[in-house]
Write a protein that holds these residues in place. Structure first.
Motif, short mmCIF file in Angstrom:
data_model
loop_
_atom_site.label_atom_id
_atom_site.label_comp_id
_atom_site.label_asym_id
_atom_site.label_seq_id
_atom_site.Cartn_x
_atom_site.Cartn_y
_atom_site.Cartn_z
N PHE A 93 11.30 16.31 -59.91
CA PHE A 93 10.98 15.99 -61.38
C PHE A 93 11.84 16.81 -61.85
O PHE A 93 12.52 16.97 -63.01
N ILE A 94 10.94 18.26 -61.97
CA ILE A 94 11.09 19.10 -63.00
C ILE A 94 12.28 19.31 -62.03
O ILE A 94 13.46 20.61 -63.45
N PHE A 95 12.81 20.23 -61.48
CA PHE A 95 13.48 21.03 -60.54
C PHE A 95 15.32 20.03 -60.93
O PHE A 95 16.12 20.96 -61.67
N THR A 96 14.84 19.18 -60.65
CA THR A 96 16.46 18.22 -61.32
C THR A 96 16.25 18.74 -62.67
O THR A 96 17.55 19.10 -62.49
N ASN A 97 15.69 18.31 -63.07
CA ASN A 97 15.78 18.22 -64.97
C ASN A 97 16.03 19.36 -65.61
O ASN A 97 17.05 19.94 -66.45
N PHE A 188 11.81 24.41 -67.92
CA PHE A 188 11.59 25.48 -67.24
C PHE A 188 10.47 25.80 -67.72
O PHE A 188 10.00 26.59 -66.78
N TYR A 189 9.74 25.96 -68.71
CA TYR A 189 8.30 26.16 -69.19
C TYR A 189 7.50 25.30 -68.18
O TYR A 189 6.60 26.10 -67.50
N THR A 190 8.25 24.01 -68.87
CA THR A 190 6.75 22.86 -67.29
C THR A 190 6.90 23.94 -66.31
O THR A 190 6.28 23.81 -64.82
N GLY A 191 7.99 23.84 -65.28
CA GLY A 191 7.92 24.46 -64.31
C GLY A 191 7.05 25.62 -64.17
O GLY A 191 6.23 26.15 -62.55
N MET A 192 7.51 26.85 -64.66
CA MET A 192 6.66 28.13 -64.65
C MET A 192 5.34 27.69 -65.11
O MET A 192 4.24 28.29 -63.74
N CYS A 193 4.56 26.82 -65.47
CA CYS A 193 3.22 26.19 -66.14
C CYS A 193 2.55 25.86 -64.56
O CYS A 193 1.61 25.70 -63.93
N TYR A 194 3.66 25.15 -63.83
CA TYR A 194 3.45 23.87 -62.85
C TYR A 194 3.56 25.59 -61.42
O TYR A 194 2.39 25.35 -60.31
N ALA A 195 4.73 26.17 -61.90
CA ALA A 195 4.13 27.30 -60.19
C ALA A 195 3.22 28.08 -60.60
O ALA A 195 2.03 28.48 -59.38
N PHE A 236 4.38 33.32 -70.35
CA PHE A 236 4.11 34.33 -71.65
C PHE A 236 5.75 34.02 -72.31
O PHE A 236 5.77 34.08 -73.46
N GLY A 237 6.58 34.90 -71.39
CA GLY A 237 8.18 35.11 -71.85
C GLY A 237 8.18 33.25 -72.64
O GLY A 237 9.09 33.83 -73.57
N ALA A 238 8.41 32.20 -71.98
CA ALA A 238 8.53 31.41 -71.81
C ALA A 238 8.13 30.43 -72.98
O ALA A 238 8.72 30.04 -73.78
N THR A 239 6.76 30.79 -73.17
CA THR A 239 5.94 30.48 -74.54
C THR A 239 6.58 30.73 -75.58
O THR A 239 7.04 29.77 -76.14
N PHE A 240 6.64 32.16 -75.64
CA PHE A 240 7.27 32.42 -76.53
C PHE A 240 8.66 31.74 -77.67
O PHE A 240 9.07 31.41 -78.77
N MET A 241 9.82 32.14 -75.79
CA MET A 241 10.68 31.50 -77.16
C MET A 241 10.99 29.93 -77.28
O MET A 241 11.34 29.20 -78.09
N ASN A 242 10.03 29.17 -76.17
CA ASN A 242 10.19 27.41 -76.51
C ASN A 242 8.77 27.09 -77.91
O ASN A 242 9.69 26.82 -78.89
N ALA A 243 8.67 27.88 -78.34
CA ALA A 243 7.93 27.94 -79.28
C ALA A 243 8.39 28.65 -80.79
O ALA A 243 8.96 27.72 -81.66
N PHE A 244 9.40 29.67 -80.53
CA PHE A 244 10.18 30.06 -82.01
C PHE A 244 11.88 28.88 -81.80
O PHE A 244 11.61 28.34 -82.96
N ASN A 245 11.85 28.51 -80.70
CA ASN A 245 12.83 27.30 -80.50
C ASN A 245 12.11 26.29 -81.24
O ASN A 245 13.40 25.58 -82.27
#
Length: 342
Positions: A93-97, A188-195, A236-245
């Protein structure tokens, strides 16, 4: 010592690969118009990104199915057990999206305003110097510019609702591909958390004390479990980018506008203005960037959880056909001569 060498090597490799698209963008923008580096930048970027992404796909599949999934479920047929099937379903689910939204963002045109054609018939109504202010028109693209339209110096064109130029999607993020970019970043952020969740147990089980009671095959997982540190940094980088967007959408502003406000009014005043303009009302305001760029792009909110597989295949086929027309060119015919040259 060997683990530390592996960690340093992986970090250097990832940082180097992430800088390649940015380096090619700099070369393409600085080179003359018809220079060889400028003409070769596009094909080289495509080849590099395709190669890196292909290697990354195989690496992710190997790590998940043959290393970390057996470590969590058990080394006896983890793909057939209940817990293993839950992990596999969530992974797909995460990979395909993530992949589909990334490809759609790359191959979807961000949107450009129509050009102005000045003819003797409309010369009186359209006058660049008298009737239309200079800030409302782009002299390079010869098109009208709204407040949300910006000219990209790298792409050499104006982009509707331009947010920023992203070298990692090889283009600008604008009106027609922003929702793909935002969905890609969220998955991508969800995938990072899962990884991180998949690697935290093996990492502390083989290198620390909190999870020492969990048994892992540390001979196989020990070195690869160091990816936990790299994944934490990326998270941490993905968290900052998603929060800013997300905050930029709620404040009805873009990355370009934030940068311009910081340059013109000062970064302190820009931050205060950015925070004070955040409002949940922009989610329902049909004129806000959040509604125009994200909410209105899907017929139902639940469709954001469905991977755009069909759209991805259509865009890939269209891109391949366009490339084939560009490559399959005809050689010019030789001029006919009236007779033999003595």
């Amino acid at each position: 010592m060997s683990s530390l060498v592996w960690l340093v090597g992986i970090v250097i490799l990832l940082v180097g690969l992430l800088q390649l698209p940015l380096l090619f963008d700099i070369v393409r923008s600085c080179a003359p118009k018809n220079a060889v580096p400028k003409r070769l930048a596009g094909p080289i970027i495509d080849a590099v990104v395709v190669t890196v992404m292909s290697c990354l796909f195989f690496f992710v599949f190997y790590l998940f199915f043959w290393v970390f999934l057996p470590a969590h479920v058990g080394y006896r047929d983890p793909w057939l057990e209940g817990d293993g099937l839950k992990h596999i379903a969530f992974f797909w689910f995460i990979f395909t999206n993530t992949i589909c939204n990334y490809i759609c963002c790359v191959y979807t045109d961000p949107g450009t305003p129509p050009k102005i054609t000045i003819t003797p018939d409309n010369a009186m109504s359209i006058s660049i110097e008298s009737c239309i202010p200079k800030e409302k028109i782009c002299l390079e693209c010869k098109c009208m510019k709204a407040e949300t339209t910006h000219h990209c110096s790298i792409c050499k064109k104006c982009v509707l609702y331009m947010d920023h130029h992203c070298p990692f999607v090889m283009g600008c993020v604008g009106q027609h591909n922003f929702h793909y970019f935002y969905s890609f970043m969220m998955y991508f952020y969800t995938g990072m958390c899962y990884a991180v969740y998949m690697t935290v147990g093996p990492f502390f089980g083989c290198h620390g004390s909190p999870y020492r009671e969990i048994t892992y095959d540390c001979e196989q997982v020990s070195i690869l479990s160091i990816l936990y540190v790299v994944l934490m940094l990326n998270m941490f980088g993905a968290t900052f980018m998603n929060a800013f967007n997300t905050l930029a959408l709620l404040s009805n502003t873009s990355t370009m506008s934030c940068l311009l406000d910081g340059i013109n009014a000062g970064f302190k005043a820009a931050i205060i203005n950015f925070i004070s303009s955040i409002s949940l009302d922009n989610f329902f305001n049909r004129r806000s960037r959040l509604y125009i760029l994200v909410v209105s792009k899907r017929r139902h909110p639940l469709l954001f959880f469905v991977p755009p597989v069909v759209t991805t295949l259509k865009l890939v086929v269209k891109h391949c056909r366009t490339k084939q027309r560009t490559i399959n060119f005809k050689l010019p015919r030789m001029p006919k001569t009236g007779g033999l040259i003595a």
